[in-house]
Design a protein around this motif. Structure first.
Motif, PDB file in Angstrom:
ATOM      1  N   VAL A 126     -44.785  63.950  61.432  1.00  0.00           N
ATOM      2  CA  VAL A 126     -45.223  65.342  61.304  1.00  0.00           C
ATOM      3  C   VAL A 126     -45.638  65.898  62.662  1.00  0.00           C
ATOM      4  CG1 VAL A 126     -46.947  66.871  60.284  1.00  0.00           C
ATOM      5  CG2 VAL A 126     -45.883  65.108  58.877  1.00  0.00           C
ATOM      6  N   ALA A 127     -46.363  65.087  63.443  1.00  0.00           N
ATOM      7  CA  ALA A 127     -46.745  65.531  64.789  1.00  0.00           C
ATOM      8  C   ALA A 127     -45.512  65.804  65.642  1.00  0.00           C
ATOM      9  CB  ALA A 127     -47.633  64.484  65.450  1.00  0.00           C
ATOM     10  N   ALA A 128     -44.503  64.942  65.530  1.00  0.00           N
ATOM     11  CA  ALA A 128     -43.276  65.114  66.318  1.00  0.00           C
ATOM     12  C   ALA A 128     -42.529  66.374  65.902  1.00  0.00           C
ATOM     13  CB  ALA A 128     -42.379  63.884  66.160  1.00  0.00           C
ATOM     14  N   THR A 129     -42.486  66.655  64.609  1.00  0.00           N
ATOM     15  CA  THR A 129     -41.782  67.853  64.148  1.00  0.00           C
ATOM     16  C   THR A 129     -42.513  69.121  64.563  1.00  0.00           C
ATOM     17  OG1 THR A 129     -42.882  67.767  61.983  1.00  0.00           O
ATOM     18  CG2 THR A 129     -40.772  66.649  62.178  1.00  0.00           C
ATOM     19  N   THR A 130     -43.840  69.079  64.552  1.00  0.00           N
ATOM     20  CA  THR A 130     -44.609  70.232  65.014  1.00  0.00           C
ATOM     21  C   THR A 130     -44.391  70.456  66.510  1.00  0.00           C
ATOM     22  OG1 THR A 130     -46.280  69.690  63.339  1.00  0.00           O
ATOM     23  CG2 THR A 130     -46.888  71.321  64.993  1.00  0.00           C
ATOM     24  N   LEU A 131     -44.382  69.364  67.264  1.00  0.00           N
ATOM     25  CA  LEU A 131     -44.098  69.437  68.703  1.00  0.00           C
ATOM     26  C   LEU A 131     -42.698  69.983  68.952  1.00  0.00           C
ATOM     27  CD1 LEU A 131     -44.593  68.855  71.698  1.00  0.00           C
ATOM     28  CD2 LEU A 131     -43.993  66.453  71.252  1.00  0.00           C
ATOM     29  N   GLY A 132     -41.750  69.592  68.116  1.00  0.00           N
ATOM     30  CA  GLY A 132     -40.393  70.096  68.271  1.00  0.00           C
ATOM     31  C   GLY A 132     -40.316  71.601  68.123  1.00  0.00           C
ATOM     32  N   GLU A 133     -41.124  72.148  67.230  1.00  0.00           N
ATOM     33  CA  GLU A 133     -41.132  73.597  67.023  1.00  0.00           C
ATOM     34  C   GLU A 133     -41.742  74.328  68.217  1.00  0.00           C
ATOM     35  OE1 GLU A 133     -40.261  77.046  64.776  1.00  0.00           O
ATOM     36  OE2 GLU A 133     -39.709  74.955  64.441  1.00  0.00           O
ATOM     37  N   THR A 134     -42.927  73.903  68.643  1.00  0.00           N
ATOM     38  CA  THR A 134     -43.583  74.586  69.762  1.00  0.00           C
ATOM     39  C   THR A 134     -42.838  74.345  71.069  1.00  0.00           C
ATOM     40  OG1 THR A 134     -45.079  72.693  70.104  1.00  0.00           O
ATOM     41  CG2 THR A 134     -45.852  74.465  68.659  1.00  0.00           C
ATOM     42  N   GLY A 135     -42.332  73.112  71.266  1.00  0.00           N
ATOM     43  CA  GLY A 135     -41.600  72.811  72.489  1.00  0.00           C
ATOM     44  C   GLY A 135     -40.277  73.550  72.569  1.00  0.00           C
ATOM     45  N   GLY A 136     -39.561  73.607  71.452  1.00  0.00           N
ATOM     46  CA  GLY A 136     -38.303  74.343  71.432  1.00  0.00           C
ATOM     47  C   GLY A 136     -38.506  75.820  71.682  1.00  0.00           C
ATOM     48  N   ASP A 137     -39.536  76.394  71.045  1.00  0.00           N
ATOM     49  CA  ASP A 137     -39.833  77.818  71.246  1.00  0.00           C
ATOM     50  C   ASP A 137     -40.293  78.099  72.673  1.00  0.00           C
ATOM     51  OD1 ASP A 137     -39.145  78.342  68.651  1.00  0.00           O
ATOM     52  OD2 ASP A 137     -41.193  78.557  67.901  1.00  0.00           O
ATOM     53  N   TRP A 138     -40.985  77.146  73.291  1.00  0.00           N
ATOM     54  CA  TRP A 138     -41.430  77.351  74.671  1.00  0.00           C
ATOM     55  C   TRP A 138     -40.238  77.495  75.604  1.00  0.00           C
ATOM     56  CZ3 TRP A 138     -41.447  73.576  78.903  1.00  0.00           C
ATOM     57  CH2 TRP A 138     -42.066  74.071  80.057  1.00  0.00           C
ATOM     58  N   VAL A 139     -39.242  76.634  75.420  1.00  0.00           N
ATOM     59  CA  VAL A 139     -38.059  76.689  76.287  1.00  0.00           C
ATOM     60  C   VAL A 139     -37.243  77.950  76.034  1.00  0.00           C
ATOM     61  CG1 VAL A 139     -35.841  75.594  76.797  1.00  0.00           C
ATOM     62  CG2 VAL A 139     -37.916  74.198  76.626  1.00  0.00           C
ATOM     63  N   THR A 140     -36.980  78.269  74.766  1.00  0.00           N
ATOM     64  CA  THR A 140     -36.082  79.386  74.450  1.00  0.00           C
ATOM     65  C   THR A 140     -36.761  80.746  74.545  1.00  0.00           C
ATOM     66  OG1 THR A 140     -36.562  79.154  72.077  1.00  0.00           O
ATOM     67  CG2 THR A 140     -34.654  77.955  72.958  1.00  0.00           C
ATOM     68  N   MET A 141     -38.058  80.818  74.192  1.00  0.00           N
ATOM     69  CA  MET A 141     -38.757  82.098  74.141  1.00  0.00           C
ATOM     70  C   MET A 141     -39.670  82.316  75.338  1.00  0.00           C
ATOM     71  SD  MET A 141     -39.710  82.303  70.073  1.00  0.00           S
ATOM     72  CE  MET A 141     -38.453  82.082  68.820  1.00  0.00           C
ATOM     73  N   TYR A 167     -31.398  80.992  73.090  1.00  0.00           N
ATOM     74  CA  TYR A 167     -31.060  79.893  72.184  1.00  0.00           C
ATOM     75  C   TYR A 167     -29.837  79.107  72.650  1.00  0.00           C
ATOM     76  CZ  TYR A 167     -34.316  82.376  69.154  1.00  0.00           C
ATOM     77  OH  TYR A 167     -35.427  83.000  68.652  1.00  0.00           O
ATOM     78  N   LEU A 168     -28.851  79.777  73.221  1.00  0.00           N
ATOM     79  CA  LEU A 168     -27.639  79.074  73.641  1.00  0.00           C
ATOM     80  C   LEU A 168     -27.941  78.100  74.772  1.00  0.00           C
ATOM     81  CD1 LEU A 168     -24.632  78.666  73.327  1.00  0.00           C
ATOM     82  CD2 LEU A 168     -24.249  80.555  74.929  1.00  0.00           C
ATOM     83  N   VAL A 169     -28.680  78.566  75.780  1.00  0.00           N
ATOM     84  CA  VAL A 169     -29.054  77.674  76.889  1.00  0.00           C
ATOM     85  C   VAL A 169     -29.974  76.567  76.386  1.00  0.00           C
ATOM     86  CG1 VAL A 169     -30.267  77.539  79.093  1.00  0.00           C
ATOM     87  CG2 VAL A 169     -28.749  79.466  78.623  1.00  0.00           C
ATOM     88  N   GLY A 170     -30.894  76.928  75.500  1.00  0.00           N
ATOM     89  CA  GLY A 170     -31.780  75.917  74.918  1.00  0.00           C
ATOM     90  C   GLY A 170     -31.005  74.837  74.183  1.00  0.00           C
ATOM     91  N   CYS A 171     -29.998  75.255  73.419  1.00  0.00           N
ATOM     92  CA  CYS A 171     -29.156  74.283  72.711  1.00  0.00           C
ATOM     93  C   CYS A 171     -28.458  73.353  73.693  1.00  0.00           C
ATOM     94  CB  CYS A 171     -28.115  75.009  71.846  1.00  0.00           C
ATOM     95  SG  CYS A 171     -28.772  75.768  70.343  1.00  0.00           S
ATOM     96  N   ALA A 172     -27.955  73.901  74.792  1.00  0.00           N
ATOM     97  CA  ALA A 172     -27.262  73.080  75.786  1.00  0.00           C
ATOM     98  C   ALA A 172     -28.211  72.067  76.410  1.00  0.00           C
ATOM     99  CB  ALA A 172     -26.650  73.977  76.859  1.00  0.00           C
ATOM    100  N   ILE A 173     -29.416  72.514  76.771  1.00  0.00           N
ATOM    101  CA  ILE A 173     -30.402  71.623  77.395  1.00  0.00           C
ATOM    102  C   ILE A 173     -30.787  70.496  76.451  1.00  0.00           C
ATOM    103  CG2 ILE A 173     -32.788  71.465  78.213  1.00  0.00           C
ATOM    104  CD1 ILE A 173     -32.435  74.322  79.319  1.00  0.00           C
ATOM    105  N   PHE A 174     -31.129  70.863  75.218  1.00  0.00           N
ATOM    106  CA  PHE A 174     -31.613  69.850  74.278  1.00  0.00           C
ATOM    107  C   PHE A 174     -30.492  68.963  73.755  1.00  0.00           C
ATOM    108  CE2 PHE A 174     -35.188  73.009  73.693  1.00  0.00           C
ATOM    109  CZ  PHE A 174     -36.130  72.217  74.344  1.00  0.00           C
ATOM    110  N   THR A 175     -29.249  69.456  73.744  1.00  0.00           N
ATOM    111  CA  THR A 175     -28.125  68.598  73.370  1.00  0.00           C
ATOM    112  C   THR A 175     -27.949  67.488  74.396  1.00  0.00           C
ATOM    113  OG1 THR A 175     -26.952  70.350  72.172  1.00  0.00           O
ATOM    114  CG2 THR A 175     -25.636  68.496  72.959  1.00  0.00           C
TER     115      THR A 175
END
Length: 268
Positions: A34-49, A55-63
């Motif tokens: 649960v902690a990892a999934t919450t981190l995934g949300e805030t971390g993903g939003d930090w990079v993209t937003m 979102y496209l660049v974020g997808c490329a980075i995280f892929t």
């Protein structure tokens, strides 16, 4: 020892080595998840937003990060808790950006995004089953099975993000439950899965994947609750600071809760 006996012993050793790279499914496992999934949300939003990369660049980075971490996990010859959970975070951040890209950039909306990712998850599970005749985590005895495992986890994380956004948000066809109510709904779903685990004989593999999927929208709604603007029902905390705090919490949990490899016959 005969040649055939040696081959059997070698095969059993290989199976145990592969299985040992997957952690035992315990209460501590689900807390860290649960902690990892919450981190995934805030971390993903930090990079993209917050960094405004989109979102496209974020997808490329995280892929790229996801592929590198899974490759390292597959090459590893034993269970390494830090590597395993880093790979889980890699799937949650990529899942966040992929779901947002499908919902918003591609214009599918939340219902369309949920339908698309659910189909991809079903396809991944179906291909895994067709290849290995099981989707249990205990079947991870070859590099191919490991890749099936991680791709399935990725789609489950992406589906969880889409489900969380669909439930909490009002726009893009969302149900508008709000972050708190949505988190309670998914938390209640996890309680139901736990009850089924302890009091029924329903397939442990099915229950494992059900719980694994449900922890993602729970984490997604908790993450949104932390960093979304007050006008949208969030606490408007810094995504960077929230991510850093969650990373510290997760690291502490990995250190505090016993991290042992799974064994044959374990749940999932």
């Amino acid at each position: 020892m005969s040649y055939e006996s040696a081959r059997v012993t070698e095969h059993q050793s290989e199976i145990q080595s592969a299985v040992s790279k997957v952690p035992a499914v315990t209460l501590g496992f689900w807390i860290v998840k649960v902690a990892a999934t919450t981190l995934g949300e805030t971390g993903g939003d930090w990079v993209t937003m917050s960094l405004n990369l989109g979102y496209l660049v974020g997808c490329a980075i995280f892929t790229a990060i996801f592929v590198a971490l899974v490759a390292a996990q597959v090459r590893s010859d034993r269970f390494q808790p830090v590597l395993y959970w880093a790979t889980i975070v890699g799937t949650t951040t990529l899942g966040t950006t992929v779901a947002d890209f499908a919902d918003r950039t591609l214009g599918l909306g939340y219902p369309g995004g949920v339908a698309l990712v659910a189909a991809l998850l079903a396809l991944s599970l179906g291909a895994w089953y067709a290849s290995e005749r099981t989707v249990s985590v205990q079947s991870i005895t070859t590099p191919k099975a490991e890749w099936f495992y991680w791709v399935t986890i990725l789609f489950s994380q992406t589906l969880g993000t889409a489900l969380g956004d669909w439930s909490a948000d009002e726009d893009l066809g969302g149900l508008g439950l709000g972050f708190e109510i949505a988190a309670l709904v998914f938390g209640a779903g996890l309680v139901v899965v736990a009850m089924l685990y302890f009091w029924t004989r329903i397939s442990r593999t099915a229950l494992f994947w059900s719980a694994f999927i449900l922890t993602r929208p729970l984490g997604a709604t908790l993450g949104d609750l932390l960093d979304k603007p007050v006008s949208q029902g969030g606490l408007h905390l810094s995504r960077l600071y929230a991510s850093a705090a969650l990373l510290l919490f997760m690291t502490g949990c990995v250190w505090m809760f016993p991290q042992r490899p799974a064994t044959k016959g374990a749940p999932g």
